[in-house]
Design an enzyme around this catalytic site. Structure first.
Site, PDB file in Angstrom:
ATOM      1  N   GLU A  53       0.811  -1.224   0.000  1.00 19.43           N
ATOM      2  CA  GLU A  53       0.000   0.000   0.000  1.00 19.43           C
ATOM      3  C   GLU A  53       0.846   1.276   0.000  1.00 19.43           C
ATOM      4  O   GLU A  53       1.701   1.462   0.863  1.00 19.43           O
ATOM      5  CB  GLU A  53      -0.908   0.001   1.224  1.00 19.43           C
ATOM      6  CG  GLU A  53      -1.893   1.163   1.260  1.00 19.43           C
ATOM      7  CD  GLU A  53      -3.059   0.872   2.172  1.00 19.43           C
ATOM      8  OE1 GLU A  53      -3.960   0.125   1.756  1.00 19.43           O
ATOM      9  OE2 GLU A  53      -3.056   1.376   3.307  1.00 19.43           O
ATOM     10  N   LYS A  55       0.845   4.638   1.112  1.00 23.72           N
ATOM     11  CA  LYS A  55       0.064   5.216   2.214  1.00 23.72           C
ATOM     12  C   LYS A  55       0.806   6.445   2.755  1.00 23.72           C
ATOM     13  O   LYS A  55       1.622   6.323   3.673  1.00 23.72           O
ATOM     14  CB  LYS A  55      -0.062   4.122   3.293  1.00 23.72           C
ATOM     15  CG  LYS A  55      -0.928   4.444   4.473  1.00 23.72           C
ATOM     16  CD  LYS A  55      -1.042   3.216   5.389  1.00 23.72           C
ATOM     17  CE  LYS A  55      -1.934   3.465   6.568  1.00 23.72           C
ATOM     18  NZ  LYS A  55      -2.043   2.320   7.475  1.00 23.72           N
ATOM     19  N   LYS A 114      -8.046   2.483  -2.662  1.00 19.40           N
ATOM     20  CA  LYS A 114      -8.370   2.405  -1.238  1.00 19.40           C
ATOM     21  C   LYS A 114      -9.033   3.715  -0.834  1.00 19.40           C
ATOM     22  O   LYS A 114      -8.417   4.768  -0.838  1.00 19.40           O
ATOM     23  CB  LYS A 114      -7.060   2.213  -0.470  1.00 19.40           C
ATOM     24  CG  LYS A 114      -7.203   1.658   0.913  1.00 19.40           C
ATOM     25  CD  LYS A 114      -7.406   0.172   0.836  1.00 19.40           C
ATOM     26  CE  LYS A 114      -7.656  -0.461   2.170  1.00 19.40           C
ATOM     27  NZ  LYS A 114      -6.579  -0.257   3.120  1.00 19.40           N
ATOM     28  N   GLU A 159     -14.350  -5.440   2.470  1.00 17.81           N
ATOM     29  CA  GLU A 159     -13.653  -5.497   3.761  1.00 17.81           C
ATOM     30  C   GLU A 159     -14.627  -5.792   4.891  1.00 17.81           C
ATOM     31  O   GLU A 159     -15.685  -5.176   4.987  1.00 17.81           O
ATOM     32  CB  GLU A 159     -12.955  -4.163   4.015  1.00 17.81           C
ATOM     33  CG  GLU A 159     -12.222  -4.121   5.346  1.00 17.81           C
ATOM     34  CD  GLU A 159     -11.462  -2.819   5.508  1.00 17.81           C
ATOM     35  OE1 GLU A 159     -10.579  -2.535   4.685  1.00 17.81           O
ATOM     36  OE2 GLU A 159     -11.783  -2.085   6.463  1.00 17.81           O
ATOM     37  N   ASN A 180     -10.123  -7.105   7.992  1.00 13.38           N
ATOM     38  CA  ASN A 180      -9.284  -6.025   8.518  1.00 13.38           C
ATOM     39  C   ASN A 180      -8.979  -6.282   9.987  1.00 13.38           C
ATOM     40  O   ASN A 180      -9.880  -6.324  10.825  1.00 13.38           O
ATOM     41  CB  ASN A 180      -9.978  -4.668   8.347  1.00 13.38           C
ATOM     42  CG  ASN A 180      -9.009  -3.510   8.528  1.00 13.38           C
ATOM     43  OD1 ASN A 180      -7.875  -3.702   8.988  1.00 13.38           O
ATOM     44  ND2 ASN A 180      -9.449  -2.323   8.173  1.00 13.38           N
ATOM     45  N   GLU A 210      -5.747  -8.016   6.183  1.00 14.42           N
ATOM     46  CA  GLU A 210      -5.430  -6.597   6.049  1.00 14.42           C
ATOM     47  C   GLU A 210      -5.004  -5.995   7.376  1.00 14.42           C
ATOM     48  O   GLU A 210      -5.611  -6.277   8.414  1.00 14.42           O
ATOM     49  CB  GLU A 210      -6.669  -5.802   5.609  1.00 14.42           C
ATOM     50  CG  GLU A 210      -7.258  -6.149   4.267  1.00 14.42           C
ATOM     51  CD  GLU A 210      -8.494  -5.294   3.997  1.00 14.42           C
ATOM     52  OE1 GLU A 210      -9.288  -5.690   3.126  1.00 14.42           O
ATOM     53  OE2 GLU A 210      -8.692  -4.257   4.678  1.00 14.42           O
ATOM     54  N   SER A 211      -4.002  -5.160   7.344  1.00 11.17           N
ATOM     55  CA  SER A 211      -3.559  -4.322   8.462  1.00 11.17           C
ATOM     56  C   SER A 211      -2.784  -5.101   9.531  1.00 11.17           C
ATOM     57  O   SER A 211      -3.115  -6.251   9.864  1.00 11.17           O
ATOM     58  CB  SER A 211      -4.727  -3.626   9.172  1.00 11.17           C
ATOM     59  OG  SER A 211      -5.502  -2.868   8.298  1.00 11.17           O
TER      60      SER A 211
HETATM   61  O1  LIG Z   1      -4.288   3.034   8.964  1.00 11.84           O
HETATM   62  C1  LIG Z   1      -5.002   3.743   9.697  1.00 11.84           C
HETATM   63  O2  LIG Z   1      -4.549   4.474  10.595  1.00 11.84           O
HETATM   64  C2  LIG Z   1      -6.494   3.761   9.528  1.00 11.84           C
HETATM   65  C3  LIG Z   1      -7.271   4.512  10.397  1.00 11.84           C
HETATM   66  C4  LIG Z   1      -8.637   4.574  10.234  1.00 11.84           C
HETATM   67  C5  LIG Z   1      -9.247   3.870   9.215  1.00 11.84           C
HETATM   68  C6  LIG Z   1      -8.481   3.112   8.347  1.00 11.84           C
HETATM   69  C7  LIG Z   1      -7.119   3.056   8.491  1.00 11.84           C
HETATM   70  N1  LIG Z   1      -6.334   2.319   7.633  1.00 11.84           N
HETATM   71  C8  LIG Z   1      -6.784   1.854   6.374  1.00 11.84           C
HETATM   72  C9  LIG Z   1      -6.228   0.598   5.968  1.00 11.84           C
HETATM   73  O3  LIG Z   1      -6.971  -0.171   5.443  1.00 11.84           O
HETATM   74  C10 LIG Z   1      -4.764   0.296   6.100  1.00 11.84           C
HETATM   75  O4  LIG Z   1      -4.080   1.349   5.517  1.00 11.84           O
HETATM   76  C11 LIG Z   1      -4.332  -0.992   5.433  1.00 11.84           C
HETATM   77  O5  LIG Z   1      -5.103  -2.065   5.821  1.00 11.84           O
HETATM   78  C12 LIG Z   1      -2.867  -1.258   5.752  1.00 11.84           C
HETATM   79  O6  LIG Z   1      -2.684  -1.359   7.141  1.00 11.84           O
HETATM   80  P1  LIG Z   1      -1.244  -1.346   7.808  1.00 11.84           P
HETATM   81  O7  LIG Z   1      -0.431  -2.409   7.137  1.00 11.84           O
HETATM   82  O8  LIG Z   1      -1.469  -1.636   9.250  1.00 11.84           O
HETATM   83  O9  LIG Z   1      -0.672   0.001   7.553  1.00 11.84           O
END
Ligand SMILES: O=C(O)c1ccccc1NCC(=O)[C@H](O)[C@H](O)COP(=O)(O)O
Length: 280
Positions: A53, A55, A114, A159, A180, A210-211
């Site tokens: 991503e 980001k 996204k 999601e 997520n 995810e995340s």
């Molecule tokens: O990433 C955040 O802080 C966030 C806060 C509020 C709503 C959504 C958020 N993230 C969106 C995402 O889906 C993430 O960017 C994505 O899943 C990647 O996650 P990560 O690997 O933990 O950065």
């Protein structure tokens, strides 16, 4: 969505701005790059399918990363990412449709848009290979939004965060589902979320974790729990260091992303971060 449920203030703010945001102009019609083919190609090559991503920032990120999104995207693909995710939400994530357009023109892997899409017209903002629809926010609108996205040629990543949302996603016709690990009510990340929800998904659904995947050990853990692919932002972006900001939001007045020589190390680090996860 149940309006009475408690959401983190940042997420309430994300939703408020998403409600106010208009749609595109002309109806979009996409000839998409296949996400599942990209995952299969990665598997055949011995790589874990990773959606990396781009980001720039987020409510849980300090500061805004100013590295050039196109060079970041190229570094991720070079590092073995099967697909990319590009934030297009401007106010809280520092993204834009133009960034997605530039990234998609520069790479040949599928690119996920996204964003927090709430209305059909918002699908017409920019072409992408995949769009994200969040079950929690769409409620009864999930099925019509999914159909509207497919009519335009998009593949759809739905999601979910709970088993109940997974069931709603499947009832709506989802065939690519992301669980997520970030709870949007509290913004806490817990990899057990995927482990709890994944066993309820049928085998023919393509399942993404995810995340919160922050290390090769996390990547292996999610794969062992049944993830066909991983969506990773922060851990891959870790080398593209953010510049501090004071107000907790992406600045409206930030300068254009830099693509200068000083960032070379950042792109190399992003490439290595990606490589480490795909080879976990
Ligand atoms: O990433 C955040 O802080 C966030 C806060 C509020 C709503 C959504 C958020 N993230 C969106 C995402 O889906 C993430 O960017 C994505 O899943 C990647 O996650 P990560 O690997 O933990 O950065």
């Amino acid at each position: 969505m149940n309006e009475s449920e408690q959401l983190a203030p940042a997420v309430r703010s994300i939703l408020e701005t998403a409600r106010e945001r208009g749609g595109g102009g002309e109806r979009v019609s996409v000839d998409p790059r296949s996400l599942t083919d990209a995952f299969a190609a990665a598997e055949a090559d011995g790589r874990i399918p990773v959606v990396a991503e781009v980001k720039p920032t987020s409510p849980t990120t300090e500061g805004t990363r100013r590295a050039d999104p196109v060079r970041l995207a190229e570094a991720m693909v070079d590092g073995g990412a099967a697909a990319l995710s590009v934030l297009t939400e401007p106010e809280h994530f520092g993204g834009s449709p133009e960034t997605l357009r530039r990234v998609r023109a520069a790479v040949d892997v599928p690119v996920l848009r996204k964003d927090f899409l709430l209305r059909e017209a918002q699908l017409d903002t920019v072409e992408a290979d995949v769009v994200l629809l969040i079950a929690r926010f769409l409620g009864d609108d999930l099925e019509p939004m999914l159909e509207a996205a497919r009519e335009r040629g998009f593949q759809v990543l739905v999601e979910v965060h709970t088993v109940e949302e997974l069931e709603r996603a499947l009832d709506a016709g989802a065939d690519v589902v992301g669980v997520n690990n970030r709870d949007l009510a509290k913004l806490e990340v817990d990899l057990e979320t995927f482990e709890r929800v994944a066993p309820h998904a049928p085998d023919d659904v393509t399942l993404l974790a995810e995340s919160g995947v922050s290390s090769p050990a996390d990547a292996r853990r999610m794969r062992e729990a049944g993830a066909d692919a991983l969506l990773v932002g922060s851990a891959i972006m870790a080398g593209a260091e953010p510049e501090p900001r004071s107000d907790g939001r992406a600045s409206d007045e930030r300068s254009e992303p830099r693509a200068d020589e000083d960032d070379t190390d950042a792109y190399e680090t992003v490439r290595e971060n990606t490589r480490e996860l795909v080879n976990a």
